[in-house]
Design a protein around this motif. Structure first.
Motif, PDB file in Angstrom:
ATOM      1  N   ASP A  36       1.206  -1.129   0.107  1.00 19.20           N
ATOM      2  CA  ASP A  36       0.249   0.122  -0.175  1.00 19.20           C
ATOM      3  C   ASP A  36       0.779   1.240   0.240  1.00 19.20           C
ATOM      4  O   ASP A  36       1.648   1.760  -1.079  1.00 19.20           O
ATOM      5  CB  ASP A  36      -0.986   0.365   1.313  1.00 19.20           C
ATOM      6  CG  ASP A  36      -2.207  -1.263   0.951  1.00 19.20           C
ATOM      7  OD1 ASP A  36      -2.303  -1.502   0.035  1.00 19.20           O
ATOM      8  OD2 ASP A  36      -2.387  -1.525   2.176  1.00 19.20           O
ATOM      9  N   ALA A  37       0.957   1.542   0.761  1.00 18.35           N
ATOM     10  CA  ALA A  37       1.414   3.386   1.336  1.00 18.35           C
ATOM     11  C   ALA A  37       2.996   2.603   1.908  1.00 18.35           C
ATOM     12  O   ALA A  37       3.166   4.301   1.932  1.00 18.35           O
ATOM     13  CB  ALA A  37       1.254   4.165   1.655  1.00 18.35           C
ATOM     14  N   ILE A  38       2.987   1.945   2.260  1.00 20.24           N
ATOM     15  CA  ILE A  38       4.382   1.699   2.807  1.00 20.24           C
ATOM     16  C   ILE A  38       5.993   0.957   2.168  1.00 20.24           C
ATOM     17  O   ILE A  38       5.708  -0.185   1.113  1.00 20.24           O
ATOM     18  CB  ILE A  38       4.179   0.804   4.198  1.00 20.24           C
ATOM     19  CG1 ILE A  38       3.073   0.779   4.934  1.00 20.24           C
ATOM     20  CG2 ILE A  38       5.459   0.472   5.620  1.00 20.24           C
ATOM     21  CD1 ILE A  38       2.118   0.402   5.870  1.00 20.24           C
ATOM     22  N   ALA A  39       6.666   1.142   1.779  1.00 19.37           N
ATOM     23  CA  ALA A  39       8.187   1.054   1.739  1.00 19.37           C
ATOM     24  C   ALA A  39       8.527   0.331   2.809  1.00 19.37           C
ATOM     25  O   ALA A  39       8.944   1.027   4.083  1.00 19.37           O
ATOM     26  CB  ALA A  39       9.012   1.983   0.855  1.00 19.37           C
ATOM     27  N   ALA A  49       3.568   8.784  -3.410  1.00 15.10           N
ATOM     28  CA  ALA A  49       2.481   7.412  -2.815  1.00 15.10           C
ATOM     29  C   ALA A  49       2.895   6.704  -1.628  1.00 15.10           C
ATOM     30  O   ALA A  49       2.458   6.013  -0.770  1.00 15.10           O
ATOM     31  CB  ALA A  49       2.565   6.515  -3.994  1.00 15.10           C
ATOM     32  N   VAL A  50       4.820   7.089  -1.257  1.00 13.25           N
ATOM     33  CA  VAL A  50       4.779   6.818   0.241  1.00 13.25           C
ATOM     34  C   VAL A  50       4.125   7.435   1.037  1.00 13.25           C
ATOM     35  O   VAL A  50       4.888   8.688   1.261  1.00 13.25           O
ATOM     36  CB  VAL A  50       6.370   5.948  -0.750  1.00 13.25           C
ATOM     37  CG1 VAL A  50       6.484   5.896   1.463  1.00 13.25           C
ATOM     38  CG2 VAL A  50       6.692   4.550  -1.009  1.00 13.25           C
ATOM     39  N   HIS A  51       4.386   7.232   2.173  1.00 13.27           N
ATOM     40  CA  HIS A  51       3.755   7.889   3.024  1.00 13.27           C
ATOM     41  C   HIS A  51       4.632   7.555   4.687  1.00 13.27           C
ATOM     42  O   HIS A  51       3.847   8.206   5.877  1.00 13.27           O
ATOM     43  CB  HIS A  51       1.829   7.506   4.138  1.00 13.27           C
ATOM     44  CG  HIS A  51       1.305   8.264   2.922  1.00 13.27           C
ATOM     45  ND1 HIS A  51      -0.033   7.876   2.667  1.00 13.27           N
ATOM     46  CD2 HIS A  51       1.639   9.042   1.418  1.00 13.27           C
ATOM     47  CE1 HIS A  51      -0.443   9.395   2.003  1.00 13.27           C
ATOM     48  NE2 HIS A  51       0.490   9.622   0.783  1.00 13.27           N
ATOM     49  N   ALA A  52       5.013   6.198   4.777  1.00 10.00           N
ATOM     50  CA  ALA A  52       5.989   5.426   6.287  1.00 10.00           C
ATOM     51  C   ALA A  52       6.970   4.496   5.201  1.00 10.00           C
ATOM     52  O   ALA A  52       6.721   3.638   4.048  1.00 10.00           O
ATOM     53  CB  ALA A  52       4.906   5.027   6.854  1.00 10.00           C
ATOM     54  N   ILE A  53       7.679   5.161   6.043  1.00  8.80           N
ATOM     55  CA  ILE A  53       8.907   3.887   5.913  1.00  8.80           C
ATOM     56  C   ILE A  53       9.714   2.763   6.488  1.00  8.80           C
ATOM     57  O   ILE A  53       9.229   3.100   7.671  1.00  8.80           O
ATOM     58  CB  ILE A  53      10.062   4.515   4.749  1.00  8.80           C
ATOM     59  CG1 ILE A  53      10.189   5.709   4.019  1.00  8.80           C
ATOM     60  CG2 ILE A  53      11.294   3.584   4.402  1.00  8.80           C
ATOM     61  CD1 ILE A  53      10.596   6.026   3.052  1.00  8.80           C
ATOM     62  N   ALA A  67       6.184  -2.559  13.438  1.00 12.02           N
ATOM     63  CA  ALA A  67       6.502  -1.667  12.709  1.00 12.02           C
ATOM     64  C   ALA A  67       5.692  -2.209  11.778  1.00 12.02           C
ATOM     65  O   ALA A  67       5.104  -0.577  11.482  1.00 12.02           O
ATOM     66  CB  ALA A  67       7.791  -1.679  12.176  1.00 12.02           C
ATOM     67  N   MET A  68       4.846  -2.447  11.227  1.00 13.42           N
ATOM     68  CA  MET A  68       3.476  -2.617   9.856  1.00 13.42           C
ATOM     69  C   MET A  68       2.255  -1.956  10.677  1.00 13.42           C
ATOM     70  O   MET A  68       2.024  -1.136  10.403  1.00 13.42           O
ATOM     71  CB  MET A  68       3.751  -3.729   9.155  1.00 13.42           C
ATOM     72  CG  MET A  68       4.604  -4.202   8.617  1.00 13.42           C
ATOM     73  SD  MET A  68       3.975  -2.862   7.030  1.00 13.42           S
ATOM     74  CE  MET A  68       2.544  -3.421   6.242  1.00 13.42           C
ATOM     75  N   LYS A  69       1.779  -2.353  12.072  1.00 11.33           N
ATOM     76  CA  LYS A  69       0.945  -1.612  12.503  1.00 11.33           C
ATOM     77  C   LYS A  69       1.091   0.014  12.852  1.00 11.33           C
ATOM     78  O   LYS A  69       0.690   0.368  12.401  1.00 11.33           O
ATOM     79  CB  LYS A  69       1.079  -2.487  14.261  1.00 11.33           C
ATOM     80  CG  LYS A  69      -0.173  -1.945  14.709  1.00 11.33           C
ATOM     81  CD  LYS A  69      -0.253  -2.888  15.887  1.00 11.33           C
ATOM     82  CE  LYS A  69      -2.140  -2.377  16.772  1.00 11.33           C
ATOM     83  NZ  LYS A  69      -1.261  -2.908  18.350  1.00 11.33           N
ATOM     84  N   VAL A  70       2.156   0.331  13.429  1.00 20.01           N
ATOM     85  CA  VAL A  70       2.732   1.508  13.774  1.00 20.01           C
ATOM     86  C   VAL A  70       2.794   2.651  11.866  1.00 20.01           C
ATOM     87  O   VAL A  70       2.063   3.468  12.313  1.00 20.01           O
ATOM     88  CB  VAL A  70       3.967   1.994  14.720  1.00 20.01           C
ATOM     89  CG1 VAL A  70       3.985   3.831  14.110  1.00 20.01           C
ATOM     90  CG2 VAL A  70       3.797   0.928  15.629  1.00 20.01           C
ATOM     91  N   ALA A  71       3.100   1.873  10.932  1.00 23.17           N
ATOM     92  CA  ALA A  71       2.855   2.626   9.848  1.00 23.17           C
ATOM     93  C   ALA A  71       2.019   2.559   8.695  1.00 23.17           C
ATOM     94  O   ALA A  71       1.360   3.396   8.363  1.00 23.17           O
ATOM     95  CB  ALA A  71       4.017   1.710   8.429  1.00 23.17           C
TER      96      ALA A  71
END
Length: 264
Positions: free
Chosen positions: A16-19, A51-55, A201-205
């Motif tokens: 999605d919007a996470i790298a 398009a990436v909102h969090a890494i 980390a995915m949960k927070v991202a």
């Protein structure tokens, strides 16, 4: 979900919007200039991508986030500094320092998912991230460079001091203290401990990626009111250049094969 492979040591996965940016350099997971350059380039693309909102930055091999910077390259740099082939300013302009500066300057959240050993340069990079989440079974988080007669050279002491206070950061650096995940959480170095670092980390991202990007950028910019860096790299370069005993210690360290025991 998409996967983007970078050559060699870095891979990037989009969810999605996470790298999710993974670093791996088997068998030991140390980072040399080549790997740092690959990580820098991958992060630059993710940071620039609207398009990436969090890494998320994490280790790509079991039990290792980033073990530490490649000591053999530091030792070689010491010889070049001593013979005048490079100067301290050139030493400070490294891909590794570029990565740390890029992480700290990012205007979108960067989460370090510490899935294993995170020592020396590994912790310096994690400290430059916005958030640090460690797996509960991680046993080695620290800045142990003093054990081989050097010190963190990429802003790690200043960044650690900004997080836990100067006295605690100074003592950790002077003593080469190594903590497990729970101890690092109690010290304030790690923000969360989770059964699985990447899952946490995915949960927070996902939470942060769902917020208004403009508001996130403003918060990140307002919080970035310090610049710790170049002094520590220049100081390390001068130590390597001016102290033959330190260069000899690094040579012994590498020749004796003791490095895993000393700083892992």
């Amino acid at each position: 979900m998409t996967n983007e492979a970078s050559p060699g040591q870095v891979t990037v996965e989009r969810v999605d919007a996470i790298a999710i940016v993974r670093f791996a350099n088997p068998p030991h997971g140390t980072m040399a200039a080549k790997g740092a350059a690959q990580l820098r380039d991958a992060l630059a693309r993710a940071i620039a991508d609207e398009a990436v909102h969090a890494i998320i930055v994490t280790g790509g091999q079991d039990g290792v986030f980033i073990r530490h910077a490649d000591v053999s390259q530091i030792a070689k740099a010491g010889e070049y500094l001593a013979t005048g082939q490079i100067d301290p300013a050139a030493f400070a302009q490294s891909p590794f320092n570029d990565v740390a500066a890029m992480l700290e300057a990012a205007r979108k959240p960067v989460i370090a998912a510490i899935n294993g050993v995170c020592m020396g340069g590994g912790l310096e990079l994690a400290l430059a991230c916005t958030i640090r989440i460690a797996a509960q079974d991680v046993k080695a988080i620290g800045l142990p460079e003093i054990r081989i007669d050097i010190f963190p050279g990429a802003g790690g002491i200043a960044r650690l001091a900004a997080i836990i206070g100067m006295q605690k950061a100074r003592l950790m650096s002077l003593r080469g203290t190594v903590l497990d995940a729970h101890e690092a959480f109690q010290a304030g170095i790690v923000d969360e401990v989770a059964p699985d670092a990447l899952y946490g980390a995915m949960k927070v991202a996902r939470e942060l990626a769902g917020r208004a990007p403009a508001a996130i950028r403003a918060i990140m910019a307002l919080a970035a009111d310090r610049t710790p860096l170049e002094g520590s790299s220049l100081a390390l370069a001068r130590l390597l250049r001016d102290e033959p005993a330190v260069r000899e210690r690094l040579r012994r360290f590498l020749a004796d094969g003791e490095w895993l025991d000393q700083i892992s």
